[in-house]
Design an enzyme around this catalytic site. Sequence first.
Site, PDB file in Angstrom:
ATOM      1  N   GLY A  14      31.789 -17.312  -8.242  1.00 31.61           N
ATOM      2  CA  GLY A  14      32.688 -16.848  -7.193  1.00 31.61           C
ATOM      3  C   GLY A  14      32.398 -17.490  -5.845  1.00 31.61           C
ATOM      4  O   GLY A  14      33.316 -17.991  -5.175  1.00 31.61           O
ATOM      5  N   ALA A  15      31.143 -17.502  -5.428  1.00 30.41           N
ATOM      6  CA  ALA A  15      30.806 -18.035  -4.099  1.00 30.41           C
ATOM      7  C   ALA A  15      31.084 -19.532  -4.025  1.00 30.41           C
ATOM      8  O   ALA A  15      31.665 -20.024  -3.057  1.00 30.41           O
ATOM      9  CB  ALA A  15      29.343 -17.738  -3.778  1.00 30.41           C
ATOM     10  N   VAL A  35      29.120 -28.816  -8.609  1.00 27.92           N
ATOM     11  CA  VAL A  35      28.166 -29.077  -9.691  1.00 27.92           C
ATOM     12  C   VAL A  35      27.744 -27.752 -10.305  1.00 27.92           C
ATOM     13  O   VAL A  35      27.288 -26.863  -9.600  1.00 27.92           O
ATOM     14  CB  VAL A  35      26.915 -29.798  -9.132  1.00 27.92           C
ATOM     15  CG1 VAL A  35      25.877 -29.990 -10.215  1.00 27.92           C
ATOM     16  CG2 VAL A  35      27.307 -31.127  -8.510  1.00 27.92           C
ATOM     17  N   SER A  43      30.594 -18.682 -15.343  1.00 31.50           N
ATOM     18  CA  SER A  43      29.646 -18.167 -14.357  1.00 31.50           C
ATOM     19  C   SER A  43      29.592 -16.649 -14.413  1.00 31.50           C
ATOM     20  O   SER A  43      30.563 -16.007 -14.811  1.00 31.50           O
ATOM     21  CB  SER A  43      30.066 -18.599 -12.959  1.00 31.50           C
ATOM     22  OG  SER A  43      30.306 -19.984 -12.947  1.00 31.50           O
ATOM     23  N   HIS A  44      28.476 -16.091 -13.961  1.00 34.98           N
ATOM     24  CA  HIS A  44      28.281 -14.669 -14.237  1.00 34.98           C
ATOM     25  C   HIS A  44      29.118 -13.725 -13.377  1.00 34.98           C
ATOM     26  O   HIS A  44      29.176 -12.529 -13.649  1.00 34.98           O
ATOM     27  CB  HIS A  44      26.805 -14.303 -14.171  1.00 34.98           C
ATOM     28  CG  HIS A  44      26.498 -13.067 -14.959  1.00 34.98           C
ATOM     29  ND1 HIS A  44      26.659 -13.008 -16.336  1.00 34.98           N
ATOM     30  CD2 HIS A  44      26.127 -11.829 -14.594  1.00 34.98           C
ATOM     31  CE1 HIS A  44      26.366 -11.793 -16.752  1.00 34.98           C
ATOM     32  NE2 HIS A  44      26.049 -11.052 -15.709  1.00 34.98           N
ATOM     33  N   VAL A  46      31.916 -13.473 -13.762  1.00 33.04           N
ATOM     34  CA  VAL A  46      32.847 -13.032 -14.803  1.00 33.04           C
ATOM     35  C   VAL A  46      32.528 -11.632 -15.331  1.00 33.04           C
ATOM     36  O   VAL A  46      33.393 -10.933 -15.819  1.00 33.04           O
ATOM     37  CB  VAL A  46      32.857 -14.063 -15.964  1.00 33.04           C
ATOM     38  CG1 VAL A  46      31.686 -13.860 -16.918  1.00 33.04           C
ATOM     39  CG2 VAL A  46      34.167 -14.069 -16.711  1.00 33.04           C
ATOM     40  N   GLY A  51      34.608  -3.410  -9.096  1.00 31.88           N
ATOM     41  CA  GLY A  51      35.539  -3.704  -8.020  1.00 31.88           C
ATOM     42  C   GLY A  51      34.897  -4.356  -6.814  1.00 31.88           C
ATOM     43  O   GLY A  51      33.733  -4.735  -6.843  1.00 31.88           O
ATOM     44  N   PHE A 116      33.407   4.676  -5.188  1.00 32.80           N
ATOM     45  CA  PHE A 116      32.238   4.010  -5.759  1.00 32.80           C
ATOM     46  C   PHE A 116      30.976   4.640  -5.178  1.00 32.80           C
ATOM     47  O   PHE A 116      31.036   5.311  -4.146  1.00 32.80           O
ATOM     48  CB  PHE A 116      32.283   2.505  -5.435  1.00 32.80           C
ATOM     49  CG  PHE A 116      32.240   1.639  -6.657  1.00 32.80           C
ATOM     50  CD1 PHE A 116      33.289   1.622  -7.554  1.00 32.80           C
ATOM     51  CD2 PHE A 116      31.138   0.816  -6.925  1.00 32.80           C
ATOM     52  CE1 PHE A 116      33.258   0.826  -8.688  1.00 32.80           C
ATOM     53  CE2 PHE A 116      31.093   0.022  -8.054  1.00 32.80           C
ATOM     54  CZ  PHE A 116      32.151   0.027  -8.936  1.00 32.80           C
ATOM     55  N   GLN A 230      17.627  -4.597  -7.789  1.00 33.05           N
ATOM     56  CA  GLN A 230      18.455  -3.430  -8.094  1.00 33.05           C
ATOM     57  C   GLN A 230      18.514  -3.130  -9.589  1.00 33.05           C
ATOM     58  O   GLN A 230      18.835  -4.009 -10.387  1.00 33.05           O
ATOM     59  CB  GLN A 230      19.883  -3.656  -7.592  1.00 33.05           C
ATOM     60  CG  GLN A 230      20.804  -2.488  -7.934  1.00 33.05           C
ATOM     61  CD  GLN A 230      22.055  -2.489  -7.104  1.00 33.05           C
ATOM     62  OE1 GLN A 230      22.999  -3.199  -7.398  1.00 33.05           O
ATOM     63  NE2 GLN A 230      22.058  -1.709  -6.038  1.00 33.05           N
ATOM     64  N   HIS A 232      20.621  -1.000 -12.112  1.00 33.52           N
ATOM     65  CA  HIS A 232      21.888  -0.264 -12.232  1.00 33.52           C
ATOM     66  C   HIS A 232      21.610   0.923 -13.143  1.00 33.52           C
ATOM     67  O   HIS A 232      20.998   0.759 -14.192  1.00 33.52           O
ATOM     68  CB  HIS A 232      22.954  -1.180 -12.852  1.00 33.52           C
ATOM     69  CG  HIS A 232      24.343  -0.656 -12.732  1.00 33.52           C
ATOM     70  ND1 HIS A 232      24.768   0.461 -13.405  1.00 33.52           N
ATOM     71  CD2 HIS A 232      25.406  -1.078 -11.989  1.00 33.52           C
ATOM     72  CE1 HIS A 232      26.040   0.696 -13.094  1.00 33.52           C
ATOM     73  NE2 HIS A 232      26.448  -0.223 -12.240  1.00 33.52           N
ATOM     74  N   LEU A 242      26.335  -3.825 -19.140  1.00 39.71           N
ATOM     75  CA  LEU A 242      26.675  -2.958 -18.013  1.00 39.71           C
ATOM     76  C   LEU A 242      27.831  -2.019 -18.334  1.00 39.71           C
ATOM     77  O   LEU A 242      28.863  -2.430 -18.850  1.00 39.71           O
ATOM     78  CB  LEU A 242      27.065  -3.848 -16.824  1.00 39.71           C
ATOM     79  CG  LEU A 242      27.636  -3.146 -15.597  1.00 39.71           C
ATOM     80  CD1 LEU A 242      26.546  -2.354 -14.891  1.00 39.71           C
ATOM     81  CD2 LEU A 242      28.236  -4.164 -14.639  1.00 39.71           C
ATOM     82  N   GLU A 245      29.950   1.340 -12.684  1.00 37.85           N
ATOM     83  CA  GLU A 245      29.910   2.512 -11.813  1.00 37.85           C
ATOM     84  C   GLU A 245      31.292   3.160 -11.692  1.00 37.85           C
ATOM     85  O   GLU A 245      31.416   4.328 -11.378  1.00 37.85           O
ATOM     86  CB  GLU A 245      29.440   2.031 -10.433  1.00 37.85           C
ATOM     87  CG  GLU A 245      28.982   3.107  -9.497  1.00 37.85           C
ATOM     88  CD  GLU A 245      28.126   2.508  -8.382  1.00 37.85           C
ATOM     89  OE1 GLU A 245      27.066   1.942  -8.685  1.00 37.85           O
ATOM     90  OE2 GLU A 245      28.532   2.590  -7.220  1.00 37.85           O
ATOM     91  N   ARG A 290      22.670   3.450  -6.202  1.00 33.08           N
ATOM     92  CA  ARG A 290      22.066   3.044  -7.471  1.00 33.08           C
ATOM     93  C   ARG A 290      20.550   3.220  -7.499  1.00 33.08           C
ATOM     94  O   ARG A 290      19.985   3.598  -8.526  1.00 33.08           O
ATOM     95  CB  ARG A 290      22.419   1.578  -7.744  1.00 33.08           C
ATOM     96  CG  ARG A 290      23.881   1.419  -8.063  1.00 33.08           C
ATOM     97  CD  ARG A 290      24.284  -0.027  -8.189  1.00 33.08           C
ATOM     98  NE  ARG A 290      25.703  -0.109  -8.509  1.00 33.08           N
ATOM     99  CZ  ARG A 290      26.390  -1.246  -8.576  1.00 33.08           C
ATOM    100  NH1 ARG A 290      25.791  -2.402  -8.331  1.00 33.08           N
ATOM    101  NH2 ARG A 290      27.667  -1.243  -8.883  1.00 33.08           N
ATOM    102  N   HIS A 358      19.898  -5.420 -12.493  1.00 39.10           N
ATOM    103  CA  HIS A 358      21.289  -5.786 -12.291  1.00 39.10           C
ATOM    104  C   HIS A 358      21.487  -6.846 -11.216  1.00 39.10           C
ATOM    105  O   HIS A 358      22.310  -7.745 -11.364  1.00 39.10           O
ATOM    106  CB  HIS A 358      22.072  -4.525 -11.934  1.00 39.10           C
ATOM    107  CG  HIS A 358      23.547  -4.727 -11.797  1.00 39.10           C
ATOM    108  ND1 HIS A 358      24.319  -5.297 -12.789  1.00 39.10           N
ATOM    109  CD2 HIS A 358      24.403  -4.425 -10.793  1.00 39.10           C
ATOM    110  CE1 HIS A 358      25.587  -5.338 -12.385  1.00 39.10           C
ATOM    111  NE2 HIS A 358      25.666  -4.839 -11.173  1.00 39.10           N
ATOM    112  N   ARG A 393      21.696  -2.621  -2.603  1.00 40.93           N
ATOM    113  CA  ARG A 393      23.093  -2.969  -2.402  1.00 40.93           C
ATOM    114  C   ARG A 393      24.010  -1.836  -2.862  1.00 40.93           C
ATOM    115  O   ARG A 393      23.730  -1.190  -3.872  1.00 40.93           O
ATOM    116  CB  ARG A 393      23.437  -4.234  -3.191  1.00 40.93           C
ATOM    117  CG  ARG A 393      24.902  -4.604  -3.148  1.00 40.93           C
ATOM    118  CD  ARG A 393      25.166  -5.926  -3.827  1.00 40.93           C
ATOM    119  NE  ARG A 393      25.020  -5.885  -5.274  1.00 40.93           N
ATOM    120  CZ  ARG A 393      25.927  -5.394  -6.118  1.00 40.93           C
ATOM    121  NH1 ARG A 393      27.052  -4.889  -5.655  1.00 40.93           N
ATOM    122  NH2 ARG A 393      25.719  -5.419  -7.411  1.00 40.93           N
ATOM    123  N   SER A 396      30.096  -2.703  -5.465  1.00 42.50           N
ATOM    124  CA  SER A 396      31.366  -3.303  -5.030  1.00 42.50           C
ATOM    125  C   SER A 396      31.260  -4.061  -3.701  1.00 42.50           C
ATOM    126  O   SER A 396      32.248  -4.606  -3.238  1.00 42.50           O
ATOM    127  CB  SER A 396      32.533  -2.298  -5.004  1.00 42.50           C
ATOM    128  OG  SER A 396      32.448  -1.419  -3.929  1.00 42.50           O
TER     129      SER A 396
END
Lengths: 586, 263, 127
Positions: A14-15, A35, A43-44, A46, A51, A116, A230, A232, A242, A245, A290, A358, A393, A396
Amino acid sequence: MALQYDIVIVGGGGAGLRAAIAIGETNPKLKIALVSKVFPMRSHTVAAEGGAAAVIKDNDSFNDHCLDTIGGGEWMCDQDAVELFVNEAPKELIQMEHWGCPWSRELDGTVAVRPFGGMKIERTWFAADKTGFHLLHTLFQTSLKYNNVIRHDEWFATKILVENGRCQGVTAIEMRSGIMKVIAAKSVIMCTGGAGRVFPFTTNGAIKTGDGMAMAYRAGIPLKDMEFIQYHPTGLPGTGILITEAARGEGGILVNKEGYRYLQDYDLGMPLDIEDPKHPVNKSMELGPRDRLSQAFIKEREKEKTITGPFGDVVHLDIRHLGKKKIDKKLPFVRELTKNYIGIDPVYEPIPVRPVVHYMMGGIDTTIDCRTILPGLFAAGECACVSINGANRLGSNSLTEILVYGARAGNAAAVFANEHSEINLEALEKQGADEYKRITRDFLQKDGGSERIATLRKEIHQVMEQSVGIFRSESGLKEACNKIEELKDRFSSILIEDKSLNFNTELTSALELENMIDVAESIIFSALSRRESRGSHQRTDFLNRDDENFLRHSLAYRTETESRIEYQDVAITKWPPGERVYGKEE
Amino acid sequence: MATRRTCLWKRGVKVSETFEMEIFRYYPDKDNEPFIKSYEVPFRDDWVVLDAINYIKDEIDGTLSYRWSCRMGVCGSCGMMVNSVPKLTCSAFLKDYPSRKIRVEPLQGFPVERDLIFDMDDFMNKLTEVKPYLLRKEGEEKPLEEGEYLQSPAELAHYKQYTLCINCMLCYAACPIYALDSNFVGPAAIALAQRYNLDSRDQGRNQRQEVIASHEGIWECTFVGECSVVCPKDVDPAAAIQRAKVSSTLDWFKEKMIPRSKG
Amino acid sequence: MTTYRKPVSNTWWLESKPYFLFVIREFTSLFVAGYCLFLLLFIAKAGDSQEAYATLILSLKSPTSMVFHLISFTFILYHAITWFNLTPKIMVFHLGEERIPNALIAGAVYLSWGVVSLIISWLILGS
């Protein structure tokens, strides 16, 4: 020959994708290399389910989102970074909507939100319970629009190249051919994700081995707040898969072996009846943060109130009262996963769950502009620590973080690339040749070797679970330091059976293992130095929070033998440190 | 009540002896011909095929190469032929093969690069060709400040199914047409184009038609239907393709019968 | 880099049941097309003299013709069922968020088929 780009992004989750698109939109003339050791859609990101948080509804406010985040992080968050994050969040999520993300909707066609954990107001945007999947695929598919984003799928980055005090690229192995390439660039962005795989029981996929963190650490860049890991509270026993939440956000409850909602015993408020229209209450009971929920599980186990099963102790997550229709609409993935992997249909039976590693709050130390201490090197996402997540954290926030800071890293790296044109290709190629020599000497052409990769990996897992789990102690951590020394030593006699070049995944596994050892070292030393309990870092020998000495970020620097830990003040802007309050009036 | 797997959680794990697992091996730089290698692996009924392959890599033979990551059926990496059927190996349980004969091969229809790893470049190129992103007509893009495009839950339901594709490539492996003629755009790419075509926010169908309505697009499909049978996410790409055929045919009729409707 | 491509054998369609059924369906199209041709021919001949028409009808009662019709009927049935089952997948209707169940649409198609067949049978046999 070296490949030349303006910007290299390492990591296609994502980043990384958000950074690539940001540059693609604003700087169509810059040539960008993306790359990744896997195809971007693997990528994770996914696997994120529940949310992404952003203030959009009238009953919500920026102040509340900031305060929830900062309190949730037990005041270890940099408040300037949090404010920026909260302000940018709605724009980023609307941007995702404009790119086609299939957000779940209200009847009037506006985007729907759900409650959440640890959030005072419901503000989590969701796409059923596959939000990360939809975000990642939307980003990946959108990235295909930009001709200046050149993907190098299945290239394994090994080293950050520093020349003349500036980051000027990376080396990477093209896995298909096994050939090592120098990828020169005016700026580099690390978006390589977390390192949950240093633990045995994790929600993280196999690829999350902390590669970017380790590369930065070896390049002399500090890793910040690595002790904050963290757990979860709701992972499936055995596999660690997972259970989002959102299951609790929609009204799911946690009960012990007596069917008792045990969270009421852990200062998280009093339960309302599940039939009560006010259930679930935000920031209370099952919607606590969490860290506190995972710690409550351990205490409950000590009281022997958990349920014993073939894959360790569990409690029950019960969502039966939501009914089949709601489960199928809002939590279809939960049902699919529990049916497939443990043979339980949550419409009819409670789900066995236990805490599972997590997310890493810590990572490569960056400024609010995603800069690291090495000019030209930027970082964003889970591999970075900016830091908005502090000591724990909130659920979400991470999906939103990869968007806000991914875009920001892209823009900052573009500015840097536009300002710095000189690249010392000759020197970079020399460094590349040296790196190639190291890989051949230590792995591909090495004779003998006796240590199996899997054996060392198992031993890291053991030591991490025992010493830096949910509760930690000085003696355990000291033992872990010795163990890491031993593992580093034994790694030098690693056994590599595969000497071939094409898709040599034994080689990449060995390189990942090397990265995991480095990341594990930084976690253990950071945890040893923090002699207090805060958020996800709970010490059995220092039970209280110690703001006087430890309201500071830890910075782990690599030395010859171990991590050197330094400290840096937390940025406090508007919200002075206070008590974390759940289940009662603030 | 829905049919369910035997409840592993309650019954506990059964580990019984071992079994022979046959794995397809191929070294591009050493030999030209692939070969099958057998490994002795514990038969645990909580294991999926991927667990057994990981066991081989970790404990027996480090040289085996394959792709995997999430092991929860969402990253799409670990698709392989298990006894000649395309499967996500992280979701294929050993206990569902009571005969204890399991042969694992790379997904068929693709060039094999090494062991169980196949070349995915062709799909990546095709995906780009079908423009799988939201397209708006010029001047009709909503500024971010004005918020989201409105979309009712009903409108979302129209295309939602086709968003669920994880690009695992099982559908291509199941498609004999793709195996015979790799020019075929193929199930997943067409389903994704259809996903955007059916999205109430999208206005780019015409731009996708060139590839979709071509001979290599939907008309190459002769409706074998196996793509939908093997799809682990119930995307039903076969239906997506047939629906695209119907709308393309209607386009053609409109164009021929009502010539002015085009303008 | 060299890659390995498994050759597709000539008997690929014998290797799995769905492939076999698919190839059979493709093959049977010949009969479907043949029957269409026959129908066209039949219509063309229908306008001919009474005698020629009578000969045609007589020839239809020959064993060869009966066998051809029986085979064609089976194959057309196979096609009809394939496409009837496909109908609900192509004709997707939503009632709000809920998709109208496949069984309902397929059921409606089969029902109309039955009704139409009955009417035709009645027209032919009943009159």
